[in-house]
Write a protein that holds these residues in place. Structure first.
Motif, short mmCIF file in Angstrom:
data_model
loop_
_atom_site.label_atom_id
_atom_site.label_comp_id
_atom_site.label_asym_id
_atom_site.label_seq_id
_atom_site.Cartn_x
_atom_site.Cartn_y
_atom_site.Cartn_z
N GLU A 39 25.20 -27.38 -45.95
CA GLU A 39 25.61 -26.16 -45.22
C GLU A 39 25.07 -24.91 -45.89
N SER A 40 25.09 -24.90 -47.21
CA SER A 40 24.64 -23.73 -47.95
C SER A 40 23.15 -23.46 -47.72
N ILE A 41 22.34 -24.48 -47.80
CA ILE A 41 20.90 -24.29 -47.62
C ILE A 41 20.59 -23.91 -46.17
N LYS A 42 21.29 -24.50 -45.21
CA LYS A 42 21.05 -24.13 -43.81
C LYS A 42 21.40 -22.66 -43.59
N ASN A 43 22.50 -22.18 -44.14
CA ASN A 43 22.86 -20.78 -44.00
C ASN A 43 21.89 -19.87 -44.74
N ASN A 44 21.37 -20.31 -45.88
CA ASN A 44 20.36 -19.52 -46.58
C ASN A 44 19.07 -19.42 -45.77
N LEU A 45 18.69 -20.50 -45.09
CA LEU A 45 17.51 -20.46 -44.24
C LEU A 45 17.72 -19.54 -43.04
N ILE A 46 18.91 -19.57 -42.43
CA ILE A 46 19.21 -18.66 -41.32
C ILE A 46 19.12 -17.22 -41.82
N ASN A 47 19.67 -16.96 -42.98
CA ASN A 47 19.61 -15.63 -43.57
C ASN A 47 18.16 -15.20 -43.79
N TYR A 48 17.32 -16.12 -44.26
CA TYR A 48 15.90 -15.82 -44.46
C TYR A 48 15.23 -15.41 -43.14
N PHE A 49 15.48 -16.16 -42.07
CA PHE A 49 14.84 -15.87 -40.80
C PHE A 49 15.34 -14.57 -40.16
N LEU A 50 16.56 -14.20 -40.44
CA LEU A 50 17.13 -12.98 -39.85
C LEU A 50 16.88 -11.73 -40.69
N THR A 51 16.24 -11.88 -41.83
CA THR A 51 15.99 -10.76 -42.73
C THR A 51 14.54 -10.32 -42.62
N GLU A 55 14.45 -5.33 -46.75
CA GLU A 55 15.88 -5.12 -46.52
C GLU A 55 16.73 -5.40 -47.76
N ARG A 56 16.24 -6.22 -48.65
CA ARG A 56 16.97 -6.52 -49.88
C ARG A 56 16.40 -5.67 -51.01
N PRO A 57 17.19 -4.77 -51.57
CA PRO A 57 16.66 -3.85 -52.58
C PRO A 57 16.07 -4.53 -53.81
N LEU A 58 16.69 -5.58 -54.32
CA LEU A 58 16.19 -6.22 -55.53
C LEU A 58 15.25 -7.39 -55.25
N ASN A 59 15.01 -7.68 -53.99
CA ASN A 59 14.08 -8.74 -53.60
C ASN A 59 13.33 -8.29 -52.35
N GLY A 63 12.35 -12.54 -46.73
CA GLY A 63 12.57 -12.41 -45.30
C GLY A 63 11.37 -12.83 -44.50
N ALA A 64 11.64 -13.33 -43.31
CA ALA A 64 10.56 -13.81 -42.43
C ALA A 64 9.88 -12.68 -41.68
N GLY A 65 10.60 -11.59 -41.44
CA GLY A 65 10.00 -10.46 -40.73
C GLY A 65 9.75 -10.74 -39.26
N LEU A 66 10.58 -11.57 -38.65
CA LEU A 66 10.34 -11.95 -37.25
C LEU A 66 10.61 -10.80 -36.28
N ARG A 67 11.46 -9.87 -36.67
CA ARG A 67 11.73 -8.74 -35.78
C ARG A 67 10.51 -7.85 -35.59
N ASP A 68 9.55 -7.90 -36.51
CA ASP A 68 8.31 -7.14 -36.34
C ASP A 68 7.50 -7.66 -35.16
N PHE A 69 7.73 -8.91 -34.77
CA PHE A 69 6.95 -9.51 -33.69
C PHE A 69 7.64 -9.41 -32.33
N ILE A 70 8.80 -8.79 -32.28
CA ILE A 70 9.54 -8.75 -31.02
C ILE A 70 8.75 -8.04 -29.93
N PHE A 71 8.14 -6.91 -30.25
CA PHE A 71 7.45 -6.13 -29.24
C PHE A 71 5.94 -6.33 -29.26
N GLU A 72 5.48 -7.31 -30.02
CA GLU A 72 4.06 -7.66 -30.03
C GLU A 72 3.76 -8.58 -28.85
#
Length: 135
Positions: A39-51, A55-59, A63-72
């Motif tokens: 469960e932990s790894i699945k939630n970490n992967l979801i977090n990766y895809f949604l970031t 967005e993370r100050p120390l990292n 993030g996958a950056g998928l929102r950059d492709f929304i309007f492409e």
């Protein structure tokens, strides 16, 4: 010395110790805990895809950056680049995850993409599939 021995995380034996929190959050200010490595790894992967990167100050590269492709415009070369970028980042940020299959499917009529990820956790019998739709 045994070869190919299965490793089980010690945290999975302690049913009262939470490993992480579930996504999506269920109520304002309330987090549901998860108690297994799967469960932990699945939630970490979801977090990766949604970031998005930055967005993370120390990292800042996480993030996958998928929102950059929304309007492409959805094109095969964009999807190929995105798939290669995601594969490289998964290898970097999730070294204990072995990607079996990563597909990015497009629906041009709806201008949406679907990310389908089949993975297993190295040295365990844990495998799972994750599907995320971006509209």
């Amino acid at each position: 010395m045994a070869f190919g021995a299965q490793q089980i995380s010690p945290i999975d034996f302690n049913k009262s110790a939470a490993v992480g929190i579930n996504i999506p959050f269920t109520a304002p200010g309330v987090f549901r805990s998860n108690y297994t490595t799967k469960e932990s790894i699945k939630n970490n992967l979801i977090n990766y895809f949604l970031t998005n990167p930055g967005e993370r100050p120390l990292n800042p590269t996480f993030g996958a950056g998928l929102r950059d492709f929304i309007f492409e415009q959805i094109a095969d070369d964009n999807l190929d680049f995105l798939q290669e970028q995601i594969q490289d980042n998964l290898n970097t940020f999730f070294p204990n995850v072995n990607v079996e299959n990563l597909e990015i499917l497009k629906q041009e009529d709806n201008n949406t993409i679907t990310v389908e990820l089949t993975y297993n956790i190295i040295n365990t019998n844990i495998s799972d599939t994750l599907e995320i739709n971006f509209i």
